[in-house]
Design an enzyme around this catalytic site. Structure first.
Site, mmCIF file in Angstrom:
data_model
loop_
_atom_site.group_PDB
_atom_site.id
_atom_site.type_symbol
_atom_site.label_atom_id
_atom_site.label_comp_id
_atom_site.label_asym_id
_atom_site.label_seq_id
_atom_site.Cartn_x
_atom_site.Cartn_y
_atom_site.Cartn_z
ATOM 1 N N HIS A 117 -33.943 80.449 -53.465
ATOM 2 C CA HIS A 117 -34.610 81.200 -54.330
ATOM 3 C C HIS A 117 -35.305 82.472 -53.789
ATOM 4 O O HIS A 117 -35.495 82.607 -52.645
ATOM 5 C CB HIS A 117 -36.075 80.232 -54.832
ATOM 6 N N TYR A 118 -35.757 83.284 -54.779
ATOM 7 C CA TYR A 118 -36.898 84.317 -54.357
ATOM 8 C C TYR A 118 -38.281 84.225 -55.207
ATOM 9 O O TYR A 118 -38.111 83.387 -56.038
ATOM 10 C CB TYR A 118 -36.438 85.789 -54.253
ATOM 11 N N THR A 119 -39.356 84.471 -54.473
ATOM 12 C CA THR A 119 -40.650 83.779 -55.172
ATOM 13 C C THR A 119 -40.910 84.951 -56.013
ATOM 14 O O THR A 119 -42.114 84.455 -56.996
ATOM 15 C CB THR A 119 -41.452 83.917 -53.765
ATOM 16 N N GLU A 165 -37.098 78.874 -50.587
ATOM 17 C CA GLU A 165 -37.847 80.096 -51.160
ATOM 18 C C GLU A 165 -37.974 81.058 -50.306
ATOM 19 O O GLU A 165 -38.299 81.010 -48.963
ATOM 20 C CB GLU A 165 -39.317 79.484 -51.583
ATOM 21 N N HIS A 185 -30.534 79.543 -57.397
ATOM 22 C CA HIS A 185 -31.204 78.893 -58.570
ATOM 23 C C HIS A 185 -30.282 79.366 -59.808
ATOM 24 O O HIS A 185 -30.143 78.527 -60.838
ATOM 25 C CB HIS A 185 -32.704 79.382 -58.796
ATOM 26 N N ASP A 217 -32.809 84.435 -59.825
ATOM 27 C CA ASP A 217 -33.021 84.280 -58.533
ATOM 28 C C ASP A 217 -31.843 83.558 -57.736
ATOM 29 O O ASP A 217 -31.438 82.608 -58.292
ATOM 30 C CB ASP A 217 -34.435 84.080 -58.069
HETATM 31 ZN ZN LIG Z 1 -36.070 79.858 -58.092
#
Ligand SMILES: [Zn+2]
Length: 291
Positions: A53-55, A117, A176, A186
């Site tokens: 993921h990225y946040t 993340e 994700h 993401d």
């Molecule tokens: Zn995500």
């Protein structure tokens, strides 16, 4: 003090009754778990998937959100210039990172995945509203913020380690967006899946020769929409069975392109996208374990 005395008094009363009527006996049957005499061979790891993921926020806000709210991840990679990776949830417990969706026949991925993340802003601020006026359906490559090089090195080592320990199949190392194409984009077009494959042996990637072979065959020209959707399903994507490229179906195409043709993510199905999908299916067919 008063409260304690009262509690102690209250607790002693029933015991007095017991002692007067019976001599000491075991109140429960105790048992011994023998884990040495018999061992099963039919077993596998509970962790099957890694979700990246990225946040969409900075270090400080990412830490706050992921440690105090009702979302979390097993690991957090900040964009600090240091050698740390933060472990927020033990791998043996569920982190709340995946949400609705599925991949490779598994749903409820929080049950069976490790979530990582990475602090990154996602879409550049000047493009955040780019889809609102209706001329663009999806963000192109240029709209995404690049990852810090040190973050990629950390993520690569972490994923390598997790994938080895749980024997995770290459195609189950996903973004994700791969598992929730209509909700998530993401880790985005600038997450370097191809480099991770070639430099670190992480995840799945197609063979260029196979892609060219399928391009030359031009199967896209004769393939029906249900056939193409079946190829997506075979690889692991959840996609509906309508015979049109409706928005939900194009979301899957876009997610696939973010992963495997990141410089041209359009959401439109085309011959190159189909050739890549066929090349992946050829290489990774039958690699899943559903036990
Ligand atoms: Zn995500």
């Amino acid at each position: 003090m008063v409260k304690n005395s009262f509690l102690a008094f209250g607790l002693t009363l029933p015991l007095v009754g017991c002692v007067t009527t019976t001599s000491p006996v075991a109140t429960t049957d105790s048992y011994i778990v023998d884990s040495k005499t018999y061992q099963a061979t039919g077993k596998s790891e509970r962790v099957k998937t890694i979700v990246l993921h990225y946040t969409v926020s900075d270090n400080e806000r990412s830490i706050k959100t992921l440690t105090t709210g009702n979302v979390s991840a097993h690991y957090l990679v900040l964009d600090n210039d240091d050698d740390k990776i933060y472990n927020l949830v033990p791998e043996s417990e569920r982190a709340w990172h995946a949400g609705d969706g599925g991949f490779a026949g598994r749903t409820i991925l929080n049950d069976t995945s490790i979530g990582i993340e990475i602090v990154n802003s996602g879409i550049k601020p000047e493009y955040r509203d780019a889809l609102k006026n209706g001329t663009l359906d999806y963000h192109p490559y240029a709209h995404y913020v690049a990852f810090d090089e040190l973050q990629i090195k950390k993520v690569a080592q972490l994923v390598q380690d997790i994938a080895t320990r749980y024997d995770i199949s290459p195609k189950n190392i996903i973004g994700h967006s791969d598992m929730a194409p209509s909700r998530k984009i993401d880790p985005g077009a600038k997450f370097p899946w191809e480099r991770l494959y070639f430099d670190y042996g992480i995840g799945a990637w197609y063979d260029e020769f196979d892609k060219q072979f399928f391009m030359n065959q031009d199967g896209f020209a004769s393939a029906t929409i249900p056939e193409i959707k079946q190829a997506f399903r075979k690889y692991g994507y959840q996609i509906n069975d309508t015979d049109t490229w409706d928005k939900a179906s194009r979301d899957v195409v876009y997610a696939f392109q973010l992963h495997f043709r990141a410089q041209q993510p359009t959401g439109h199905m085309d011959s190159e996208t189909y050739a890549i999908l066929q090349a992946l299916n050829k290489k990774y067919a039958g690699r899943d374990d559903f036990y």
